[in-house]
Design a protein around this motif. Structure first.
Motif, mmCIF file in Angstrom:
data_model
loop_
_atom_site.group_PDB
_atom_site.id
_atom_site.type_symbol
_atom_site.label_atom_id
_atom_site.label_comp_id
_atom_site.label_asym_id
_atom_site.label_seq_id
_atom_site.Cartn_x
_atom_site.Cartn_y
_atom_site.Cartn_z
ATOM 1 N N LYS A 4 -42.001 91.871 -2.323
ATOM 2 C CA LYS A 4 -41.502 90.590 -1.426
ATOM 3 C C LYS A 4 -42.541 90.867 -0.428
ATOM 4 C CE LYS A 4 -36.763 91.613 -2.452
ATOM 5 N NZ LYS A 4 -35.973 90.507 -1.895
ATOM 6 N N ASN A 6 -43.532 88.736 3.179
ATOM 7 C CA ASN A 6 -43.517 87.890 4.849
ATOM 8 C C ASN A 6 -44.097 87.093 5.048
ATOM 9 O OD1 ASN A 6 -40.899 89.474 5.360
ATOM 10 N ND2 ASN A 6 -41.937 90.076 6.152
ATOM 11 N N SER A 18 -41.574 82.089 5.847
ATOM 12 C CA SER A 18 -40.384 82.259 4.743
ATOM 13 C C SER A 18 -40.865 83.772 4.078
ATOM 14 C CB SER A 18 -41.165 81.019 3.556
ATOM 15 O OG SER A 18 -42.404 81.106 3.628
ATOM 16 N N THR A 34 -37.807 81.867 -0.321
ATOM 17 C CA THR A 34 -36.412 81.394 0.387
ATOM 18 C C THR A 34 -37.334 80.851 1.953
ATOM 19 O OG1 THR A 34 -35.303 83.147 -0.339
ATOM 20 C CG2 THR A 34 -34.237 82.692 1.428
ATOM 21 N N ASP A 35 -36.574 80.456 2.343
ATOM 22 C CA ASP A 35 -37.023 79.690 3.761
ATOM 23 C C ASP A 35 -36.572 80.230 4.977
ATOM 24 O OD1 ASP A 35 -36.613 78.060 6.468
ATOM 25 O OD2 ASP A 35 -37.965 76.269 5.379
ATOM 26 N N ALA A 36 -36.856 80.662 5.571
ATOM 27 C CA ALA A 36 -36.530 81.790 6.428
ATOM 28 C C ALA A 36 -35.522 81.393 7.900
ATOM 29 C CB ALA A 36 -37.399 82.628 7.957
ATOM 30 N N SER A 37 -36.094 79.638 8.057
ATOM 31 C CA SER A 37 -34.563 79.312 9.085
ATOM 32 C C SER A 37 -33.628 78.368 8.631
ATOM 33 C CB SER A 37 -35.769 78.138 9.334
ATOM 34 O OG SER A 37 -35.667 76.884 8.142
ATOM 35 N N ASN A 38 -33.598 78.073 6.334
ATOM 36 C CA ASN A 38 -32.151 77.429 6.550
ATOM 37 C C ASN A 38 -31.877 78.024 5.678
ATOM 38 O OD1 ASN A 38 -33.441 77.090 4.525
ATOM 39 N ND2 ASN A 38 -34.119 74.962 4.864
ATOM 40 N N GLY A 39 -32.401 79.012 4.729
ATOM 41 C CA GLY A 39 -31.491 80.072 3.898
ATOM 42 C C GLY A 39 -31.942 79.166 1.936
ATOM 43 N N ALA A 40 -32.884 77.956 2.173
ATOM 44 C CA ALA A 40 -33.121 77.700 1.432
ATOM 45 C C ALA A 40 -33.882 78.002 0.226
ATOM 46 C CB ALA A 40 -33.836 76.305 1.500
ATOM 47 N N THR A 41 -33.826 78.144 -1.403
ATOM 48 C CA THR A 41 -34.877 79.091 -2.064
ATOM 49 C C THR A 41 -35.416 77.623 -2.998
ATOM 50 O OG1 THR A 41 -32.751 79.302 -3.477
ATOM 51 C CG2 THR A 41 -33.225 81.464 -2.004
#
Length: 98
Positions: A4, A6, A18, A34-41
């Protein structure tokens, strides 16, 4: 490289963060972002890795809409550095192990 990370992409709109979960399969890279602002993967596509240099493509939903990015860079210990390119331009990024 595996694990993982950052990520921070330094754009003219500010830093975009992300989290990447990367797997090395031979000379290929797989995984997700994974976008840190909206959780989109989004999946990592066309990932390559030669032990130091890497590249991949991924398309993810962002605050400004869906964006396809091409990332290229180098592994330097527990740090990744490189460029993220998309229709808005080319931006420096760095990443550290999570």
């Amino acid at each position: 490289m595996e694990g993982k990370w950052n990520f921070t992409v330094h754009t003219f709109m500010g830093d975009m963060r992300s989290i990447y979960d990367i797997k090395v399969v031979g000379d290929k890279l797989e995984g997700t972002a994974t976008d840190a602002s909206n959780g989109a993967t989004a999946p990592i596509e066309n990932g390559t890795f030669d032990g130091k240099n890497f590249s991949w493509v991924m398309t993810i939903k962002t605050a400004v809409g869906e964006m396809t990015n091409t990332l290229t860079g180098t592994l330097e210990g527990d740090t990744l550095k490189g460029q993220s390119s998309n229709p808005m331009g080319s931006f420096d990024f760095d990443a550290v192990r999570a």
